[in-house]
Design a protein around this motif. Sequence first.
Motif, PDB file in Angstrom:
ATOM      1  N   GLU A   1       0.954   3.999  -3.114  1.00 20.27           N
ATOM      2  CA  GLU A   1       0.652   5.410  -2.870  1.00 20.27           C
ATOM      3  C   GLU A   1       1.747   6.298  -3.437  1.00 20.27           C
ATOM      4  OE1 GLU A   1       0.124   5.710   1.303  1.00 20.27           O
ATOM      5  OE2 GLU A   1      -1.945   4.902   1.284  1.00 20.27           O
TER       6      GLU A   1
ATOM      7  N   ARG B   1       0.828  -1.206   0.000  1.00 18.71           N
ATOM      8  CA  ARG B   1       0.000   0.000   0.000  1.00 18.71           C
ATOM      9  C   ARG B   1       0.864   1.258   0.000  1.00 18.71           C
ATOM     10  NH1 ARG B   1      -2.276  -0.505   4.706  1.00 18.71           N
ATOM     11  NH2 ARG B   1      -3.621  -2.187   3.949  1.00 18.71           N
TER      12      ARG B   1
ATOM     13  N   SER C   1       1.571   6.243  -7.270  1.00 21.35           N
ATOM     14  CA  SER C   1       0.328   6.678  -7.909  1.00 21.35           C
ATOM     15  C   SER C   1       0.468   8.011  -8.598  1.00 21.35           C
ATOM     16  CB  SER C   1      -0.808   6.745  -6.879  1.00 21.35           C
ATOM     17  OG  SER C   1      -0.514   7.714  -5.888  1.00 21.35           O
TER      18      SER C   1
END
Length: 469
Positions: free
Chosen positions: A242, A238, A245
């Motif tokens: 992030e 995760r 992204s």
Amino acid sequence: MLLTISTNDPGLRPATDLGYLLGKNPERVQSFELGFGQAHVFYPVACAEQCTVALLLDVDPVRLARRPAERDGYVPLEPYVNDRPYVASSFLSVAMAQVFGSALGGRSRERPERAVQALAFEARLESLPCRGGRMLVEKLFAPLGYAVEVERLPLDSRFPAWGDGPYHRVRLRGAVRLGELLSHLYVLIPVLDDEKHYWVGDDEVEKLVRKGEGWLATHPERDLIAYRYLRHQRVLVRNALERLSIDEGAPPDAADAEAAAAEEAVEKRLRLDQVRIEAVVAELRALGAHSVIDLGCGEGKLLRALFREKAFARLAGVDVSLRALEIARQRLERDRNDRIVLMQGALTYRDERFRGFDAAALVEVIEHVDPSRLGALEGVVFGDARPGSVIVTTPNVEYNVLFESLPAGRHRHADHRFEWTRDEFAAWVSRTAAVHGYAASIRGIGGEHPMHGAPTQMAVFRRAGGEGA
């Protein structure tokens, strides 16, 4: 385990300059002690026209077996008998980082100009475990612009009845910077193996983001790569996603908008933005195209103009910026359109959604691509998507001296990686058309100056046998 990298690119002469890029002398064998064995670097081929470097990793299973503590005085057999000494894995990635560290970082003390040059390389992995098979190898490497060949190896060649094993011989061919090739291998080898021989923590997130700079953020299999590279640890995955992204190759939205406004102000007197759109629409109409994909569609100006003409029955727009696509979507919804599809994607990665169109347009797009990645874009558009016709527009840098508000030596847009002269553009058009089987013509847009030419140059590529050819 064995990795070889070869080149016979005419742009690298003598080919033995590969030794300078890697920091390893082609005239002798070099060996390096690692925590799990020895790495040997040598050159099976080293001449002016061709050069091949080999990285041979000799993993010591006894040294590995000594790592785990004995349980109740019992040492299991598995640490001594396994496939790790023979197949490419995270051991090879670690060896690459230690032995080819400067090259992996994109640096060369002796040949710095070659380190940033895209060259034709061939990489071979003689035995690569792949949890996902041939298809996964292609899904990971093909979007990066490589031609991929995969051969599944038998479990034991002496006993054909035993069938095939989980191992593959992999061959990759492509025009990339050496640092890019090494970073792709560094990240993707353990992803294919779906295993690492060491503890994975926060520092691995840093490695993934750093080694994936410039290509991982927009890779179609980004999530899978992060998941496997980080050994399925959800918190780390995760965190990595992030950080990935945000498109690393594009400026922040605010800066991008500011740069676009500055470019528009420079060209405003000539109504160049509108004149370009009109010229491209007229050319697509003359080509007889019924389906058009706008690659790098931005906020949808060309798509809106095409939508107004019923002859264009199917339209698609692609951009890497979600913000630009949202603006395009809002503007196109006012037209109550049902013929346009908008897609997020990067033009340097193969995408089957780009295929099947009569024509493609790249309006003021190529100059936003790093020169080292331009070959990847060419492969995606002309080699893989392969529409019947392609229209490309780009600034003519010779005309810039006529813009009073543009300081000398500055590009029209802050995100432009280059701006070409007419001769430079003509050379690119000629080479690209010849390589991919297109015929091409060039003309100016926006009025010709007797000395500096037109402010915008446009190339029209027509594929033999394609729509609009």
